[in-house]
Design a protein around this motif. Structure first.
Motif, mmCIF file in Angstrom:
data_model
loop_
_atom_site.group_PDB
_atom_site.id
_atom_site.type_symbol
_atom_site.label_atom_id
_atom_site.label_comp_id
_atom_site.label_asym_id
_atom_site.label_seq_id
_atom_site.Cartn_x
_atom_site.Cartn_y
_atom_site.Cartn_z
ATOM 1 N N TYR A 1 9.301 -5.749 -1.756
ATOM 2 C CA TYR A 1 9.556 -6.827 -0.911
ATOM 3 C C TYR A 1 8.561 -7.229 -0.181
ATOM 4 C CZ TYR A 1 14.143 -4.608 -1.955
ATOM 5 O OH TYR A 1 15.086 -4.191 -2.537
ATOM 6 N N ARG A 2 8.454 -8.779 0.081
ATOM 7 C CA ARG A 2 7.364 -9.333 0.682
ATOM 8 C C ARG A 2 7.780 -10.485 1.032
ATOM 9 N NH1 ARG A 2 1.842 -7.978 -2.777
ATOM 10 N NH2 ARG A 2 2.342 -5.850 -2.715
ATOM 11 N N ALA A 3 7.425 -10.963 2.228
ATOM 12 C CA ALA A 3 7.939 -12.432 2.863
ATOM 13 C C ALA A 3 6.787 -13.393 2.497
ATOM 14 C CB ALA A 3 7.787 -12.163 4.669
ATOM 15 N N THR B 1 6.507 -2.370 0.906
ATOM 16 C CA THR B 1 5.647 -3.886 0.197
ATOM 17 C C THR B 1 4.902 -3.710 -1.391
ATOM 18 O OG1 THR B 1 3.652 -3.130 0.988
ATOM 19 C CG2 THR B 1 5.077 -4.568 2.476
ATOM 20 N N HIS B 2 5.070 -2.212 -1.615
ATOM 21 C CA HIS B 2 4.592 -2.194 -3.091
ATOM 22 C C HIS B 2 5.244 -0.616 -3.438
ATOM 23 C CE1 HIS B 2 0.844 -0.408 -1.057
ATOM 24 N NE2 HIS B 2 1.927 -0.025 -0.470
ATOM 25 N N THR B 3 5.074 -0.292 -4.790
ATOM 26 C CA THR B 3 5.678 0.832 -4.955
ATOM 27 C C THR B 3 4.423 2.159 -5.086
ATOM 28 O OG1 THR B 3 4.809 0.421 -7.472
ATOM 29 C CG2 THR B 3 7.379 0.446 -6.971
ATOM 30 N N SER B 4 3.497 1.777 -4.235
ATOM 31 C CA SER B 4 2.397 3.007 -4.035
ATOM 32 C C SER B 4 2.899 4.084 -3.179
ATOM 33 C CB SER B 4 0.896 2.141 -3.622
ATOM 34 O OG SER B 4 0.695 1.139 -4.643
ATOM 35 N N PRO B 5 3.688 3.645 -2.249
ATOM 36 C CA PRO B 5 4.216 4.904 -1.548
ATOM 37 C C PRO B 5 4.851 6.042 -2.218
ATOM 38 C CG PRO B 5 5.545 2.767 -0.693
ATOM 39 C CD PRO B 5 4.371 2.324 -1.539
ATOM 40 N N GLY B 6 5.226 5.507 -3.424
ATOM 41 C CA GLY B 6 5.966 6.567 -4.241
ATOM 42 C C GLY B 6 4.793 7.543 -4.559
ATOM 43 N N GLN B 7 3.517 6.998 -4.617
ATOM 44 C CA GLN B 7 2.387 8.164 -4.884
ATOM 45 C C GLN B 7 2.287 9.109 -3.659
ATOM 46 O OE1 GLN B 7 -1.809 6.656 -5.421
ATOM 47 N NE2 GLN B 7 -1.084 4.908 -6.172
ATOM 48 N N ILE B 8 2.603 8.692 -2.471
ATOM 49 C CA ILE B 8 2.470 9.929 -1.491
ATOM 50 C C ILE B 8 3.774 10.573 -1.529
ATOM 51 C CG2 ILE B 8 2.507 9.907 1.106
ATOM 52 C CD1 ILE B 8 0.136 8.440 -0.302
ATOM 53 N N PHE C 1 -6.406 2.516 -1.365
ATOM 54 C CA PHE C 1 -6.220 3.660 -1.912
ATOM 55 C C PHE C 1 -6.820 4.538 -3.250
ATOM 56 C CE2 PHE C 1 -3.387 0.730 -4.125
ATOM 57 C CZ PHE C 1 -2.970 -0.059 -2.999
ATOM 58 N N THR C 2 -7.655 3.450 -3.850
ATOM 59 C CA THR C 2 -8.507 3.958 -4.962
ATOM 60 C C THR C 2 -9.882 3.440 -4.735
ATOM 61 O OG1 THR C 2 -7.508 1.800 -6.083
ATOM 62 C CG2 THR C 2 -7.015 3.911 -6.761
ATOM 63 N N GLU C 3 -10.595 4.529 -5.335
ATOM 64 C CA GLU C 3 -12.310 4.320 -5.193
ATOM 65 C C GLU C 3 -12.959 5.305 -6.332
ATOM 66 O OE1 GLU C 3 -13.827 2.212 -3.211
ATOM 67 O OE2 GLU C 3 -15.514 3.187 -4.144
ATOM 68 N N HIS D 1 9.759 -6.952 -8.885
ATOM 69 C CA HIS D 1 9.445 -5.709 -9.376
ATOM 70 C C HIS D 1 7.926 -4.983 -9.729
ATOM 71 C CE1 HIS D 1 13.588 -6.739 -9.918
ATOM 72 N NE2 HIS D 1 13.824 -5.667 -10.059
ATOM 73 N N GLN D 2 7.702 -3.595 -9.211
ATOM 74 C CA GLN D 2 6.447 -3.126 -9.564
ATOM 75 C C GLN D 2 6.909 -1.849 -10.325
ATOM 76 O OE1 GLN D 2 3.969 -2.584 -6.094
ATOM 77 N NE2 GLN D 2 3.203 -4.664 -6.271
ATOM 78 N N MET D 3 5.596 -1.378 -10.984
ATOM 79 C CA MET D 3 5.683 -0.159 -11.518
ATOM 80 C C MET D 3 4.562 0.466 -11.248
ATOM 81 S SD MET D 3 6.419 0.929 -15.360
ATOM 82 C CE MET D 3 8.081 0.467 -15.442
ATOM 83 N N GLU D 4 4.489 1.880 -10.691
ATOM 84 C CA GLU D 4 3.129 2.638 -10.258
ATOM 85 C C GLU D 4 3.027 3.775 -11.377
ATOM 86 O OE1 GLU D 4 2.305 1.308 -7.337
ATOM 87 O OE2 GLU D 4 0.629 3.012 -6.946
ATOM 88 N N GLY D 5 2.053 3.869 -11.466
ATOM 89 C CA GLY D 5 1.516 5.010 -12.342
ATOM 90 C C GLY D 5 0.653 6.067 -11.535
HETATM 91 N N1 DAH Z 1 -0.141 -1.517 -4.620
HETATM 92 C C1 DAH Z 1 -1.012 -2.524 -5.250
HETATM 93 C C2 DAH Z 1 -0.268 -4.011 -4.879
HETATM 94 O O1 DAH Z 1 0.862 -4.045 -4.612
HETATM 95 C C3 DAH Z 1 -1.098 -2.428 -6.703
HETATM 96 C C4 DAH Z 1 -1.955 -1.290 -6.945
HETATM 97 C C5 DAH Z 1 -3.448 -1.445 -7.130
HETATM 98 C C6 DAH Z 1 -1.533 0.055 -7.286
HETATM 99 C C7 DAH Z 1 -4.240 -0.275 -7.459
HETATM 100 C C8 DAH Z 1 -2.207 0.957 -7.521
HETATM 101 C C9 DAH Z 1 -3.480 0.814 -7.526
HETATM 102 O O2 DAH Z 1 -1.673 2.537 -7.502
HETATM 103 O O3 DAH Z 1 -4.327 1.983 -8.042
HETATM 104 O O4 DAH Z 1 -0.916 -5.076 -5.005
#
Ligand code: DAH
Length: 341
Positions: free
Chosen positions: A196-198, A170-177, A252-254, A209-213
């Protein structure tokens, strides 16, 4: 014999006058003058059968027939060659006044253009560009990202589940893991890709499309994130572009922030694009939650990091004044052609 020769001459003239191509001419040559099988060479054989005293005269007559025929064929050959050459010239003529064939030039898709710009900018800052999988499991897409069971993002209405264990991310954040569990810090990674999201309306498409850093090192602070994003917006939008951080929440962020860029349409004065605020939201980010590092076996006492995620389609739409995300995916060339880099 003389009569016969006159007859042959007559035949040659009538047949040769009808010949139009070098093939027809060659066939007649074979019939009358070539080799032993030709009619004229054949006459020589008959000479042997003639009375001895007649032979010299007959020989002369046959020889003059031969000469006549060879001249005649030569003339006809030249004529036919000339004719065929003219036909060929006519057929092969190129009309240089004809309008040229229109060649359609392709353009890159607006999403590809924005993605490449972002990749170039981050690669210039030393980020490694990775792609991770689009089919994810619950651990990588949610649990390890500190997204609890009851979190609305897990809702079956939002997530495309493939079966009980797998879903489309549902986001590129699992790429972090994926990177935290396989790469040794310190590192800087950029993970662009499809998500992908419904969800389906003017600003949402089920695939986007997303981009994760993700930056992991020792002593990383929010200032590092802000410095890097300032540089990003200057390169991406304009030298005068500024960022603004607003407090927000992501599991996932604080602390978490939402980041705005000063409106690239009006420069911050307020316009239709920024809805009069002077600011446009471009991404979410923050300091990587200790729990995320722990979930991946990285010591939060030793390492810290920042993460951010942005929507590539959204930026492509903002930059190109596109108000309906479906324009990006209907593949109507009349629309897509207008967006050049
Ligand atoms: N994954 C979030 C979303 O799909 C976007 C996001 C927010 C990614 C904060 C991050 C983050 O890496 O630190 O809405």
């Amino acid at each position: 014999m003389e009569e016969k020769i006159q007859e042959i001459k007559g035949q040659i003239v009538s047949e040769l006058e009808k010949a139009r191509t070098s093939k027809e001419l060659f066939e007649l040559k074979a019939k009358y003058v070539l080799g032993k099988a030709g009619i004229i060479p054949g006459l020589m054989k008959e000479l042997g059968k003639a009375a001895k005293e007649d032979r010299p005269k007959l020989g002369q007559i046959i020889n003059s027939l031969k000469e006549w025929a060879s001249d005649y064929f030569a003339r006809k050959e030249a004529e036919i060659n000339e004719m065929e050459k003219n036909i060929r010239y006519k057929e092969e003529t190129v009309d240089i006044t004809m309008p040229a064939k229109k060649r359609e030039q392709g353009t890159l898709h607006p999403v590809t253009i924005v993605k490449s710009e972002l990749v170039d900018i981050f690669a210039g800052m030393g980020f490694k560009v990775l792609e991770t999988q689009e089919i994810e499991d619950d651990f990588h897409n949610f649990t390890a990202l500190n997204t609890p069971e009851e979190h609305p993002a897990r809702d079956k209405q939002d997530t495309f589940y493939i079966n009980d264990s797998f879903m489309l991310r549902t986001h590129t954040s699992p790429g972090q893991i994926r990177t935290l569990t396989t790469m040794k810090p310190p590192f800087k990674v950029l993970i662009p890709g499809r998500v992908y999201r419904a969800d389906d309306d003017a600003t949402h498409s089920p695939m986007f499309h997303q981009m994760e850093g993700l930056v992991i090192d020792k002593d990383i602070t929010m200032c590092d994130l802000q410095g890097m994003l300032d540089e990003l917006v200057r390169k991406m939008f304009s030298k005068e572009a500024k960022t603004r951080f607003r407090p927000s929440f992501f599991p996932f962020t604080e602390p978490s922030v939402e980041v705005d860029v000063s409106c690239f349409e009006c420069g911050g004065k307020g316009c239709k694009l920024c809805k009069g605020t002077g600011w446009i939201e471009i991404l979410g980010g923050g300091i990587v939650n200790r729990k995320v590092l722990e979930n991946c076996g990285v010591s939060p006492d030793k390492y810290t990091g920042f993460a951010f995620g942005l929507g590539i389609d959204r930026i492509a739409m903002l930059k190109n004044g596109i108000n309906n995300i479906h324009i990006l995916y209907e593949n109507d060339l009349r629309a897509l052609k207008q967006f050049k880099d």
